[in-house]
Design an enzyme around this catalytic site. Structure first.
Site, PDB file in Angstrom:
ATOM      1  N   ASP A 183      -2.041  -0.721  70.511  1.00  0.00           N
ATOM      2  CA  ASP A 183      -2.286  -1.999  71.838  1.00  0.00           C
ATOM      3  C   ASP A 183      -0.799  -2.096  72.146  1.00  0.00           C
ATOM      4  O   ASP A 183      -0.782  -2.477  73.530  1.00  0.00           O
ATOM      5  CB  ASP A 183      -3.149  -3.154  71.146  1.00  0.00           C
ATOM      6  CG  ASP A 183      -3.748  -3.796  72.249  1.00  0.00           C
ATOM      7  OD1 ASP A 183      -3.981  -3.376  73.161  1.00  0.00           O
ATOM      8  OD2 ASP A 183      -3.976  -4.973  71.981  1.00  0.00           O
TER       9      ASP A 183
ATOM     10  N   HIS B  23      -5.366   0.827  79.538  1.00  0.00           N
ATOM     11  CA  HIS B  23      -6.668  -0.240  79.313  1.00  0.00           C
ATOM     12  C   HIS B  23      -7.728   0.239  79.979  1.00  0.00           C
ATOM     13  O   HIS B  23      -8.890  -0.141  79.582  1.00  0.00           O
ATOM     14  CB  HIS B  23      -5.904  -1.560  79.510  1.00  0.00           C
ATOM     15  CG  HIS B  23      -5.399  -2.190  78.156  1.00  0.00           C
ATOM     16  ND1 HIS B  23      -4.204  -1.753  77.598  1.00  0.00           N
ATOM     17  CD2 HIS B  23      -5.939  -2.887  77.214  1.00  0.00           C
ATOM     18  CE1 HIS B  23      -4.067  -2.606  76.497  1.00  0.00           C
ATOM     19  NE2 HIS B  23      -4.925  -2.932  75.990  1.00  0.00           N
TER      20      HIS B  23
ATOM     21  N   HIS C 136      -9.397   2.823  78.184  1.00  0.00           N
ATOM     22  CA  HIS C 136     -10.098   2.219  77.112  1.00  0.00           C
ATOM     23  C   HIS C 136     -11.306   1.689  77.532  1.00  0.00           C
ATOM     24  O   HIS C 136     -12.524   1.699  76.930  1.00  0.00           O
ATOM     25  CB  HIS C 136      -9.094   1.000  76.444  1.00  0.00           C
ATOM     26  CG  HIS C 136      -9.637   0.044  75.494  1.00  0.00           C
ATOM     27  ND1 HIS C 136     -10.414  -0.750  76.090  1.00  0.00           N
ATOM     28  CD2 HIS C 136     -10.041   0.212  74.128  1.00  0.00           C
ATOM     29  CE1 HIS C 136     -11.230  -1.513  75.076  1.00  0.00           C
ATOM     30  NE2 HIS C 136     -10.694  -0.627  73.846  1.00  0.00           N
TER      31      HIS C 136
ATOM     32  N   HIS D 250      -9.938  -1.210  68.766  1.00  0.00           N
ATOM     33  CA  HIS D 250      -9.317  -1.381  70.283  1.00  0.00           C
ATOM     34  C   HIS D 250      -8.318  -0.581  70.495  1.00  0.00           C
ATOM     35  O   HIS D 250      -8.051   0.360  71.368  1.00  0.00           O
ATOM     36  CB  HIS D 250      -8.796  -2.990  70.734  1.00  0.00           C
ATOM     37  CG  HIS D 250      -8.364  -3.381  71.647  1.00  0.00           C
ATOM     38  ND1 HIS D 250      -8.919  -3.023  72.948  1.00  0.00           N
ATOM     39  CD2 HIS D 250      -7.170  -3.592  72.234  1.00  0.00           C
ATOM     40  CE1 HIS D 250      -8.302  -3.394  74.096  1.00  0.00           C
ATOM     41  NE2 HIS D 250      -6.994  -3.620  73.543  1.00  0.00           N
TER      42      HIS D 250
END
Ligand SMILES: [Zn+2]
Length: 372
Positions: free
Chosen positions: A176, A259, A262, A276
């Site tokens: 992340d 992201h 993601h 995550h």
């Protein structure tokens, strides 16, 4: 067209980090209120109950304990908001991973901005410092970002708990955090408005850069310390990078394709067991491919990922032999209206994302073969 020209940096007013910090929770919470609802999932209560109960009692703070359901959904937010209203709480504390903390932020907002405390027990995401929550559907797909007036009033990280957790958590947090710099520089170059509401400041960009440098320098050491469940200076530095530097960096610089991809990946049930940061790491690789990153940059990313144990191939996140339609579905979700993918300086289509995921995967496989 982006017309915002104001620079903005937002952050929590207080950040506390150290081994055993959970035992200081009460004294910090007492400065914010006198009646706290504390939510954590069942397994987290198993190891924080004593420190939380004793430190809040010692500080004279009334405590209502709540078992968190495990997913930050609107239903769970509504349920705990009712608990906080019933208790008359003036503080809500989320303890555990990103989803428990995001739920606490949403509850604080729903209760008319009562004080919010985030106390991560793992360094697995940069959620603890931000003023936003990621809301999921009941079956675990990304639904939307929810934005709040303020960042949490206090972020408290107990690094003894971080070190005690399985190392996969801090490694995922590095995934992340690694994305932060790559996304920040895109947003700054393209003059995009960050989640904070303005253009990035020099300070936030420097924090995003420091986040990346810290990972490169101490990531491997931190992984090894986490495997041994010990707190070392490297583990402290990487905990701060994953939590504070990445959190301030992304929120005040901006997110981009890593992201967005993601979020696109979450439409596939195959990846639901993944964390995550692991999925974000696949998004980072696809973003680098989309940007036309040079070989040296790709190798730095791949080398780092392999050293700390982050996935770089689609199979490693459960997407084994995806067909074109699966990849296009991910691409469509990643390019949905409002997605941060559109912060890239060029138009990104679902087809481009499907291609970048495939190309990144094949390159990572070739790299793994070559480097054993
Ligand atoms: Zn993230």
């Amino acid at each position: 067209m982006n017309t915002v020209t104001t620079r903005m940096l937002i952050s929590p007013p207080k950040y506390v980090q150290g081994a055993g910090a959970m035992r200081q929770l009460g004294e910090h919470v007492a400065r914010l209120g006198e009646n706290a609802v504390v939510l954590a999932d069942k397994s987290v209560w198993g190891f924080v109950d004593e420190a939380v109960t004793e430190s809040l009692a010692a500080a004279g703070v009334k405590l209502t304990k709540e078992v968190f359901g495990g997913l930050c959904t609107q239903k769970e937010i509504d349920r705990i908001t009712a608990v906080a209203a019933e208790a008359g709480a003036d503080v809500v504390v989320g303890i555990g991973g990103g989803t428990a903390i995001d739920t606490a932020k949403a509850v604080g907002h729903a209760r008319g901005d009562i004080a919010v405390v985030s106390a991560p027990t793992v360094a697995s995401t940069d959620a603890p410092t931000s003023a936003l929550a990621v809301i999921y559907t009941e079956d675990g797909a990304f639904e939307r970002y929810s934005f709040f007036q303020r960042n949490p009033n206090l972020v408290l990280v107990d690094t003894a708990l971080v070190a005690g957790a399985p190392s996969r958590f801090i490694v995922s947090g590095m995934g992340d955090a690694l994305a932060t710099w790559y996304e920040a520089r895109v947003c700054v170059a393209a003059q995009r408005t960050a989640m904070a509401g303005g253009l990035a400041t020099e300070a936030s960009l420097a924090l995003a850069r420091l986040c990346w440098e810290t990972l490169m320098e101490y990531g491997h050491q931190a992984r090894i310390a986490a495997e041994q469940h010990v707190v070392t200076p490297a583990l402290e530095k990487v905990t701060e990078a994953n939590t504070l530097l990445s959190g301030l960096g992304f929120e005040s610089c901006g997110l981009a394709a890593a992201h967005g991809i993601h979020n696109g990946l979450t439409v596939s049930h195959k990846v639901h067991g993944m964390m995550h940061g692991e999925k974000v790491n696949i998004g980072t690789l696809a973003q680098l491919v989309l940007e036309g990153a040079d070989t040296e940059e790709l190798h730095t990313y791949l080398e780092f990922s392999r050293t700390v144990g982050l996935p770089t191939t689609l199979a490693e996140i459960g997407l084994v032999d995806p067909d074109r339609e699966e990849l296009l579905a991910i691409g469509r979700a990643a390019t949905a209206e409002g997605e941060t993918t559109h912060n890239m300086p060029f138009t990104v289509t679902a087809e481009m994302i499907a291609d970048a995921l495939l190309a990144g995967d094949a390159y990572a496989q070739a790299f793994a073969k070559k480097h054993g």
